[in-house]
Scaffold this motif. Structure first.
Motif, PDB file in Angstrom:
ATOM      1  N   LYS A  47       0.833  -1.200   0.000  1.00 59.71           N
ATOM      2  CA  LYS A  47       0.000   0.000   0.000  1.00 59.71           C
ATOM      3  C   LYS A  47       0.871   1.256   0.000  1.00 59.71           C
ATOM      4  CE  LYS A  47      -3.749  -2.280   2.548  1.00 59.71           C
ATOM      5  NZ  LYS A  47      -4.577  -2.269   3.781  1.00 59.71           N
ATOM      6  N   ILE A  48       0.300   2.323  -0.538  1.00 58.31           N
ATOM      7  CA  ILE A  48       0.992   3.613  -0.563  1.00 58.31           C
ATOM      8  C   ILE A  48       0.330   4.549   0.446  1.00 58.31           C
ATOM      9  CG2 ILE A  48       1.536   5.637  -1.957  1.00 58.31           C
ATOM     10  CD1 ILE A  48       1.713   3.851  -4.370  1.00 58.31           C
ATOM     11  N   ALA A  49       1.156   5.128   1.303  1.00 55.08           N
ATOM     12  CA  ALA A  49       0.668   6.068   2.315  1.00 55.08           C
ATOM     13  C   ALA A  49       1.485   7.349   2.238  1.00 55.08           C
ATOM     14  CB  ALA A  49       0.764   5.447   3.712  1.00 55.08           C
ATOM     15  N   ASP A  50       0.795   8.473   2.094  1.00 53.63           N
ATOM     16  CA  ASP A  50       1.445   9.786   2.001  1.00 53.63           C
ATOM     17  C   ASP A  50       2.455   9.841   0.856  1.00 53.63           C
ATOM     18  OD1 ASP A  50       0.000  10.649   4.226  1.00 53.63           O
ATOM     19  OD2 ASP A  50       1.537   9.880   5.607  1.00 53.63           O
ATOM     20  N   GLY A  51       2.087   9.182  -0.243  1.00 53.94           N
ATOM     21  CA  GLY A  51       2.952   9.201  -1.422  1.00 53.94           C
ATOM     22  C   GLY A  51       4.158   8.295  -1.337  1.00 53.94           C
ATOM     23  N   LYS A  52       4.247   7.479  -0.274  1.00 54.42           N
ATOM     24  CA  LYS A  52       5.370   6.579  -0.110  1.00 54.42           C
ATOM     25  C   LYS A  52       4.883   5.139   0.061  1.00 54.42           C
ATOM     26  CE  LYS A  52       8.357  10.036   2.085  1.00 54.42           C
ATOM     27  NZ  LYS A  52       9.195  10.358   3.270  1.00 54.42           N
TER      28      LYS A  52
END
Length: 260
Positions: A47-52
């Motif tokens: 998963k991607i969180a805050d663009g990371k």
């Protein structure tokens, strides 16, 4: 020169010559040795969180990606091609494969295998920058070679370049000619593009795998060595022994005469 004393070099035409077939057997068995357990695909999508990219695994997307990859491998006959590749790498010393496309044949990429007889490598400081696949053909009274150069553009996107050369065997020259020659020779309905860039696809759509590097016989070669490098004399000797046995049987030298 050692090769001049080999059995296959020295034996007269009338002599019985038999191949033990050991090299062929080894190469044919190589796929079973390497891939006898089959293939297992493992795909993980995070998963991607805050663009990371996070450490959390997206199980649903992972499962979907795995199904897509397995479908693609099935359509490309990956299992069959990779087994053929193992045999090719064993005897030729270097394996090359490419993804090509022909929508008249399949909506999926077409995986093809080639050996060093039909391929050139372009390297810069040991890094492969392009792989050129060659296809020879005739048109009229002339012979040509189609060179399909797999590389990347300045952005790193996959690119295929097409060129056709007329062969001059007398001078060993190759003269570039228009791509229309190939269109006519194969009766194609559409012209061949000089180059095609796969927008958004990073890296080359061709791959190489040397069998053994450095090549012990040709240290400066960029191409790998076969599984039989350094064993030619042993294989030649084995063929000589087998041929002599057949010759003995043919000449009836195994019959023992007894006098009373």
């Amino acid at each position: 020169i050692q090769s001049l004393s080999f059995f296959w070099q020295q034996a007269p035409d009338w002599h019985i010559k038999k191949h033990a077939g050991l090299a062929n057997t080894v190469s044919d068995k190589m796929p079973k040795i390497l891939f006898g357990g089959g293939f297992q695909t493992e795909i993980e999508v995070y998963k991607i969180a805050d663009g990371k990219i996070s450490d959390d695994l997206d199980k649903e997307l992972s499962k979907k990606a795995k199904n897509q990859i397995e479908t693609l491998m099935e359509k490309c006959e990956f299992s069959l091609r990779i087994r053929t590749g193992a045999t090719t790498e064993s005897w030729s010393g270097h394996l090359f494969c490419k993804y090509s496309y022909d929508l008249s044949l399949s909506e999926y990429p077409i995986l093809e295998i080639a050996d060093i007889r039909n391929v050139e490598i372009e390297k810069v400081r040991g890094i492969t920058k392009a792989i050129i696949f060659k296809n020879w053909f005739k048109y009229g009274s002339n012979e040509y070679v189609h060179k399909e150069r797999y590389t990347t553009d300045e952005r790193g996107f996959a690119k295929i370049e097409n060129k056709v050369y007329k062969l001059n065997h007398a001078t060993k020259d190759e003269i570039e000619v228009p791509l229309e020659i190939m269109t006519k020779a194969y009766g194609l309905n559409e012209p061949i593009e000089p180059e095609f860039v796969f927008e958004g696809v990073k890296g080359m759509l061709a791959f190489e795998k040397p069998n053994k590097l450095p090549n012990p016989e040709f240290l400066d070669s960029v191409y790998g060595a076969s599984d039989y490098c350094g064993a030619i004399s042993s294989l030649d000797g084995l063929d000589e022994v087998l041929s002599e046995i057949f010759a003995e049987v043919r000449n009836n030298k195994t019959i023992r005469y007894v006098r009373q």
